[in-house]
Design a protein around this motif. Structure first.
Motif, PDB file in Angstrom:
ATOM      1  N   ARG A  19      11.613   1.926   8.667  1.00  0.00           N
ATOM      2  CA  ARG A  19      11.356   0.676   7.936  1.00  0.00           C
ATOM      3  C   ARG A  19       9.940   0.161   8.209  1.00  0.00           C
ATOM      4  O   ARG A  19       9.296  -0.418   7.321  1.00  0.00           O
ATOM      5  N   LEU A  20       9.443   0.369   9.427  1.00  0.00           N
ATOM      6  CA  LEU A  20       8.055   0.016   9.730  1.00  0.00           C
ATOM      7  C   LEU A  20       7.094   0.820   8.856  1.00  0.00           C
ATOM      8  O   LEU A  20       6.167   0.271   8.246  1.00  0.00           O
ATOM      9  N   VAL A  21       7.325   2.119   8.796  1.00  0.00           N
ATOM     10  CA  VAL A  21       6.464   2.999   7.999  1.00  0.00           C
ATOM     11  C   VAL A  21       6.575   2.652   6.518  1.00  0.00           C
ATOM     12  O   VAL A  21       5.566   2.647   5.794  1.00  0.00           O
ATOM     13  N   ASP A  22       7.801   2.361   6.053  1.00  0.00           N
ATOM     14  CA  ASP A  22       7.980   1.995   4.644  1.00  0.00           C
ATOM     15  C   ASP A  22       7.177   0.750   4.289  1.00  0.00           C
ATOM     16  O   ASP A  22       6.519   0.699   3.243  1.00  0.00           O
ATOM     17  N   LEU A  23       7.229  -0.266   5.160  1.00  0.00           N
ATOM     18  CA  LEU A  23       6.456  -1.479   4.892  1.00  0.00           C
ATOM     19  C   LEU A  23       4.964  -1.169   4.933  1.00  0.00           C
ATOM     20  O   LEU A  23       4.191  -1.668   4.110  1.00  0.00           O
ATOM     21  N   GLY A  24       4.552  -0.326   5.868  1.00  0.00           N
ATOM     22  CA  GLY A  24       3.147   0.076   5.908  1.00  0.00           C
ATOM     23  C   GLY A  24       2.716   0.730   4.609  1.00  0.00           C
ATOM     24  O   GLY A  24       1.608   0.483   4.111  1.00  0.00           O
ATOM     25  N   GLY A  25       3.593   1.550   4.037  1.00  0.00           N
ATOM     26  CA  GLY A  25       3.266   2.203   2.769  1.00  0.00           C
ATOM     27  C   GLY A  25       3.089   1.222   1.629  1.00  0.00           C
ATOM     28  O   GLY A  25       2.187   1.379   0.793  1.00  0.00           O
ATOM     29  N   VAL A  26       3.927   0.187   1.599  1.00  0.00           N
ATOM     30  CA  VAL A  26       3.793  -0.829   0.544  1.00  0.00           C
ATOM     31  C   VAL A  26       2.493  -1.607   0.719  1.00  0.00           C
ATOM     32  O   VAL A  26       1.756  -1.849  -0.252  1.00  0.00           O
ATOM     33  N   LEU A  27       2.188  -1.988   1.960  1.00  0.00           N
ATOM     34  CA  LEU A  27       0.948  -2.734   2.205  1.00  0.00           C
ATOM     35  C   LEU A  27      -0.273  -1.881   1.880  1.00  0.00           C
ATOM     36  O   LEU A  27      -1.262  -2.391   1.327  1.00  0.00           O
ATOM     37  N   LEU A  28      -0.198  -0.585   2.182  1.00  0.00           N
ATOM     38  CA  LEU A  28      -1.306   0.303   1.833  1.00  0.00           C
ATOM     39  C   LEU A  28      -1.447   0.410   0.315  1.00  0.00           C
ATOM     40  O   LEU A  28      -2.566   0.481  -0.210  1.00  0.00           O
ATOM     41  N   GLY A  29      -0.328   0.410  -0.386  1.00  0.00           N
ATOM     42  CA  GLY A  29      -0.379   0.412  -1.848  1.00  0.00           C
ATOM     43  C   GLY A  29      -1.119  -0.802  -2.376  1.00  0.00           C
ATOM     44  O   GLY A  29      -1.899  -0.702  -3.334  1.00  0.00           O
ATOM     45  N   LEU A  30      -0.903  -1.955  -1.758  1.00  0.00           N
ATOM     46  CA  LEU A  30      -1.626  -3.163  -2.163  1.00  0.00           C
ATOM     47  C   LEU A  30      -3.117  -3.032  -1.856  1.00  0.00           C
ATOM     48  O   LEU A  30      -3.960  -3.454  -2.656  1.00  0.00           O
ATOM     49  N   VAL A  31      -3.450  -2.450  -0.705  1.00  0.00           N
ATOM     50  CA  VAL A  31      -4.862  -2.216  -0.360  1.00  0.00           C
ATOM     51  C   VAL A  31      -5.518  -1.354  -1.422  1.00  0.00           C
ATOM     52  O   VAL A  31      -6.623  -1.662  -1.917  1.00  0.00           O
ATOM     53  N   GLN A  32      -4.851  -0.280  -1.797  1.00  0.00           N
ATOM     54  CA  GLN A  32      -5.406   0.654  -2.780  1.00  0.00           C
ATOM     55  C   GLN A  32      -5.465   0.048  -4.174  1.00  0.00           C
ATOM     56  O   GLN A  32      -6.152   0.585  -5.047  1.00  0.00           O
ATOM     57  N   ASN A  33      -4.751  -1.064  -4.363  1.00  0.00           N
ATOM     58  CA  ASN A  33      -4.763  -1.743  -5.656  1.00  0.00           C
ATOM     59  C   ASN A  33      -5.697  -2.946  -5.649  1.00  0.00           C
ATOM     60  O   ASN A  33      -5.583  -3.831  -6.501  1.00  0.00           O
ATOM     61  N   GLY A  34      -6.619  -2.981  -4.675  1.00  0.00           N
ATOM     62  CA  GLY A  34      -7.635  -4.029  -4.676  1.00  0.00           C
ATOM     63  C   GLY A  34      -7.342  -5.225  -3.800  1.00  0.00           C
ATOM     64  O   GLY A  34      -7.903  -6.299  -4.010  1.00  0.00           O
ATOM     65  N   PRO A  80      -7.652  -5.666  -0.025  1.00  0.00           N
ATOM     66  CA  PRO A  80      -7.990  -5.172   1.317  1.00  0.00           C
ATOM     67  C   PRO A  80      -7.465  -6.057   2.443  1.00  0.00           C
ATOM     68  O   PRO A  80      -7.431  -5.613   3.602  1.00  0.00           O
ATOM     69  N   GLU A  81      -7.043  -7.268   2.129  1.00  0.00           N
ATOM     70  CA  GLU A  81      -6.537  -8.166   3.173  1.00  0.00           C
ATOM     71  C   GLU A  81      -5.262  -7.636   3.834  1.00  0.00           C
ATOM     72  O   GLU A  81      -4.854  -8.121   4.902  1.00  0.00           O
ATOM     73  N   HIS A  82      -4.630  -6.641   3.217  1.00  0.00           N
ATOM     74  CA  HIS A  82      -3.404  -6.078   3.788  1.00  0.00           C
ATOM     75  C   HIS A  82      -3.669  -4.844   4.659  1.00  0.00           C
ATOM     76  O   HIS A  82      -2.724  -4.228   5.155  1.00  0.00           O
ATOM     77  N   LEU A  83      -4.942  -4.498   4.856  1.00  0.00           N
ATOM     78  CA  LEU A  83      -5.255  -3.271   5.603  1.00  0.00           C
ATOM     79  C   LEU A  83      -4.807  -3.371   7.058  1.00  0.00           C
ATOM     80  O   LEU A  83      -4.248  -2.409   7.613  1.00  0.00           O
ATOM     81  N   ASP A  84      -5.042  -4.535   7.697  1.00  0.00           N
ATOM     82  CA  ASP A  84      -4.615  -4.704   9.088  1.00  0.00           C
ATOM     83  C   ASP A  84      -3.106  -4.524   9.211  1.00  0.00           C
ATOM     84  O   ASP A  84      -2.624  -3.862  10.134  1.00  0.00           O
ATOM     85  N   GLY A  85      -2.373  -5.145   8.296  1.00  0.00           N
ATOM     86  CA  GLY A  85      -0.920  -5.050   8.349  1.00  0.00           C
ATOM     87  C   GLY A  85      -0.437  -3.628   8.154  1.00  0.00           C
ATOM     88  O   GLY A  85       0.486  -3.162   8.848  1.00  0.00           O
ATOM     89  N   ALA A  86      -1.050  -2.904   7.210  1.00  0.00           N
ATOM     90  CA  ALA A  86      -0.659  -1.521   6.971  1.00  0.00           C
ATOM     91  C   ALA A  86      -0.902  -0.663   8.210  1.00  0.00           C
ATOM     92  O   ALA A  86      -0.039   0.124   8.624  1.00  0.00           O
ATOM     93  N   GLN A  87      -2.078  -0.836   8.822  1.00  0.00           N
ATOM     94  CA  GLN A  87      -2.394  -0.058  10.025  1.00  0.00           C
ATOM     95  C   GLN A  87      -1.413  -0.363  11.151  1.00  0.00           C
ATOM     96  O   GLN A  87      -0.942   0.546  11.845  1.00  0.00           O
ATOM     97  N   ASP A  88      -1.087  -1.645  11.326  1.00  0.00           N
ATOM     98  CA  ASP A  88      -0.169  -2.046  12.390  1.00  0.00           C
ATOM     99  C   ASP A  88       1.220  -1.445  12.173  1.00  0.00           C
ATOM    100  O   ASP A  88       1.853  -0.947  13.111  1.00  0.00           O
TER     101      ASP A  88
END
Length: 271
Positions: free
Chosen positions: A211-226, A228-236
């Motif tokens: 579930r941690l990885v799944d949420l990271g994937g969604v946040l990374l999707g938002l980063v890739q969609n413009g 970048p404020e979600h990059l820290d959350g995705a990495q974490d």
């Protein structure tokens, strides 16, 4: 994703004594037992036997019996498992067909309807991964939403865990759609459901790392969609997920690659 890999409640385990034991001799019970054994061993003979027993169950139980729809739903799951094993497109077509029949023939008041809907949705998501058919992922999303509508929060430990699984399934389907469409609203909805699934998964639960990885994937999707404020959350999320994933877990390699990609994005941006 949640696979509903356990026994069907339609097997009537509330019966007492020898009546309950006789469920193991009924075709749906035999199919369930063989499917569970296949899940433990991966023996294709068990999968074939489970399919044969489920096909018999469809014939044995009358249409107005909840076990008839349960048998159809089992065939949906079993053909999807066959697809995952052998990658025969015919199995995926059969899985979707049986899943639709199970949902359509589920009688009024059938408590197993969310299970049938989820089985069909999972097959449709597999079809989308293969064909990128937008109608398939839209139907899967509708079905997962329907599951949640039928599974109110706070309805017991088992039901609560199943609801969390559907939150996660919906998040993953929305992520698939949002990545292709570039629709931030869809990705934000995916993030809401992924957050909810993680929030309601205990830290010591076997699915917590996923579930941690799944949420990271969604946040990374938002980063890739413009965004970048979600990059820290995705990495974490990916870093925490990797710390929890056991050695040899099939999700580890992908999570490691993604975390390395995030590190590269940071180096490029100077953050």
């Amino acid at each position: 994703m949640a696979r509903w890999f356990g026994r069907s409640k339609s097997r009537s385990y509330d019966k007492a004594g020898s009546a309950a034991e006789s469920d193991h001799l009924e075709p749906l019970g035999v199919s369930d037992d063989l499917r569970l054994a296949y899940g433990r061993t991966g023996d294709p003979k068990l999968l074939r036997g489970s399919l044969q027993a489920a096909e018999l169950a469809v014939e044995v139980y009358p249409v107005d019996d909840v076990r008839h729809a349960a048998a159809l739903s089992s065939l949906c799951t079993l053909h999807r498992l066959s697809w995952e094993r052998d990658h025969s497109a015919a199995d995926l077509v059969k899985a979707i067909d049986y899943g639709r029949q199970a949902v359509d023939k589920s009688p009024p008041g059938d408590t197993e309807l969310p299970r049938h809907m989820s089985s069909l949705a999972t097959a449709l998501q597999e079809a989308y991964d293969r064909t990128e058919d937008e109608e398939a992922i839209d139907e899967a999303i509708t079905l997962y939403r329907g599951c949640l509508a039928l599974m109110p929060a706070g309805s017991g430990a088992r039901q609560g865990e199943q609801r969390v699984g559907q939150e996660s399934n919906l998040a993953n389907s929305l992520l698939r759609k949002g990545r292709v469409s570039g629709d931030s609203d869809v990705l934000n909805e995916a993030a809401e459901h992924a957050h909810a699934a993680l929030r309601d998964t205990p830290d010591d639960h076997p699915m917590h790392a996923v579930r941690l990885v799944d949420l990271g994937g969604v946040l990374l999707g938002l980063v890739q969609n413009g965004h970048p404020e979600h990059l820290d959350g995705a990495q974490d999320m990916y870093a925490r997920g990797l710390r929890e994933l056991p050695a040899g877990h099939p999700a580890r390699a992908g999570a490691q690659q993604t975390l390395a990609m995030i590190t590269g994005l940071r180096e490029q941006s100077g953050n």
